[in-house]
Motif scaffolding. Structure first.
Motif, PDB file in Angstrom:
ATOM      1  N   LYS A  91      39.564  44.500  42.027  1.00 24.26           N
ATOM      2  CA  LYS A  91      41.476  44.166  41.610  1.00 24.26           C
ATOM      3  C   LYS A  91      41.476  46.003  42.111  1.00 24.26           C
ATOM      4  O   LYS A  91      40.593  46.085  42.780  1.00 24.26           O
ATOM      5  N   GLN A 131      42.704  40.688  42.840  1.00 24.36           N
ATOM      6  CA  GLN A 131      43.762  40.806  41.730  1.00 24.36           C
ATOM      7  C   GLN A 131      44.203  41.953  41.785  1.00 24.36           C
ATOM      8  O   GLN A 131      43.877  43.264  41.766  1.00 24.36           O
ATOM      9  N   SER A 163      45.267  40.002  36.151  1.00 15.24           N
ATOM     10  CA  SER A 163      44.543  39.759  35.305  1.00 15.24           C
ATOM     11  C   SER A 163      45.932  40.683  34.017  1.00 15.24           C
ATOM     12  O   SER A 163      46.979  41.006  34.972  1.00 15.24           O
ATOM     13  N   GLN A 183      42.720  36.091  35.242  1.00 17.69           N
ATOM     14  CA  GLN A 183      42.251  36.776  34.234  1.00 17.69           C
ATOM     15  C   GLN A 183      42.813  37.555  33.298  1.00 17.69           C
ATOM     16  O   GLN A 183      43.049  38.960  32.728  1.00 17.69           O
TER      17      GLN A 183
END
Length: 321
Positions: A91, A131, A163, A183
């Motif tokens: 991420k 992400q 996320s 997420q």
């Protein structure tokens, strides 16, 4: 070392077949940053990752923010020593402000720099899933998402997701490029996404991997009032209201109900907590954080544990009281 075969499901429509339990690498980032989990030895982290792969787990979720690069470097070291190549998810958007605290950036140039740095630390040619960590600042989520789409077009990343986004934010960025994965936090401690976010993800065919399915340790069966009171200052949970009264008692009562169901199957309460999240049809996989090899074996049972309607009712008993 032994290698097991675990059941897999497709993550949304990505084509990636993932085990229902994945390896979460937040805690192995150590404790020297704002949201650390306390001291951690890198050699033990590498051994823990290797044990998870030996048991059949086929994906690792990390982030550049975890220890500000430390977690990704440890994952990279584990990958170099592994005979198998799991899917690697990471991420962007949380940066070190220079004092060990996080600052947020979704500016294009920052996102592109983060991706380059993550690739180098992980030692991979392409990231399987990249992400956005947090939708902050909200005004820049379109710019950040466009940068992820650019990275995918360049094949620096294979798939893109987010996320901690809400439905409105998901709709906004979907106008730029399809959202492949989401997420969110999800557990018996935190059910907020049940109402809107998970139904939207399922309807939109967005793959879902949930984090903190054991409530950051509250639902493992190992947490006690004494242990919660003794969490070190460099463990972020020592500053979280869920680990203090009156919330702590409520969550420990939930853990006791999990133990009752766990005894029926001869598994650990934490495995039941994870299986509870996987019982939601919108959820493809659960991120489970481990710091030592011996923590994995009791929880991996969740990958094949199918809870009955009676189990779910017993777990929920007393929720509204």
């Amino acid at each position: 070392m032994r290698s097991e075969t675990l059941d897999t499901v497709e993550l949304g429509s990505t084509g990636m077949e993932i085990t229902r339990v994945g390896f979460g690498a937040w805690a192995i980032g150590g404790g020297e940053w704002e949201f650390g989990w306390g001291p951690q030895q890198d050699e033990e982290s590498v051994a823990t990752i290797q044990h998870a792969l030996d048991l059949g787990i086929n994906w690792i979720d990390t982030a550049a923010a975890y220890g500000f690069g430390r977690s990704e470097r440890v994952v990279g070291a584990a990958l170099r020593g592994s005979a198998t190549r799991p899917y690697v998810f990471t991420k962007c958007s949380l940066l070190d402000d220079g004092t060990g605290r996080v600052r947020h950036s979704l500016r294009r140039d920052s996102v592109l720099r983060e991706a380059e740095a993550s690739l180098e630390r992980l030692g991979v040619d392409s990231i399987d899933l990249y992400q956005i960590h947090w939708p902050d600042p909200d005004s820049d989520i379109e710019e950040g998402w466009a940068a992820l789409a650019e990275l995918k077009e360049q094949r620096m990343v294979e798939h893109i997701g987010v996320s901690n986004f809400d439905v409105q934010q998901l709709r906004r960025i979907a106008a730029i490029a399809p959202v492949e994965t989401l997420q969110p936090p999800y557990s018996l401690v935190d059910r907020d996404v049940d109402e809107e976010i998970l139904p939207y993800a399922e309807e939109s065919e967005i793959g879902v991997i949930v984090y903190s399915p054991m409530g950051s340790g509250l639902l493992t069966g190992a947490m006690t009032r004494d242990r919660a009171a003794q969490l070190p200052g460099n463990d972020w949970r020592s500053r979280d209201r869920r680990f203090t009264e009156p919330e702590l008692s409520r969550h420990l009562e939930t853990a006791q109900r999990l133990r009752m169901v766990a005894d029926r199957y001869g598994v650990a309460p934490g495995a039941v907590a994870v299986a509870w999240t996987l019982a939601n049809p919108a959820v493809d996989g659960a991120i489970t954080g481990f710091r030592r090899p011996d923590q994995i074996d009791p929880i991996i049972a969740a990958a094949s544990l199918r809870l009955t309607a009676q189990d779910l009712a017993d777990i929920d008993q007393g929720r509204s009281s």
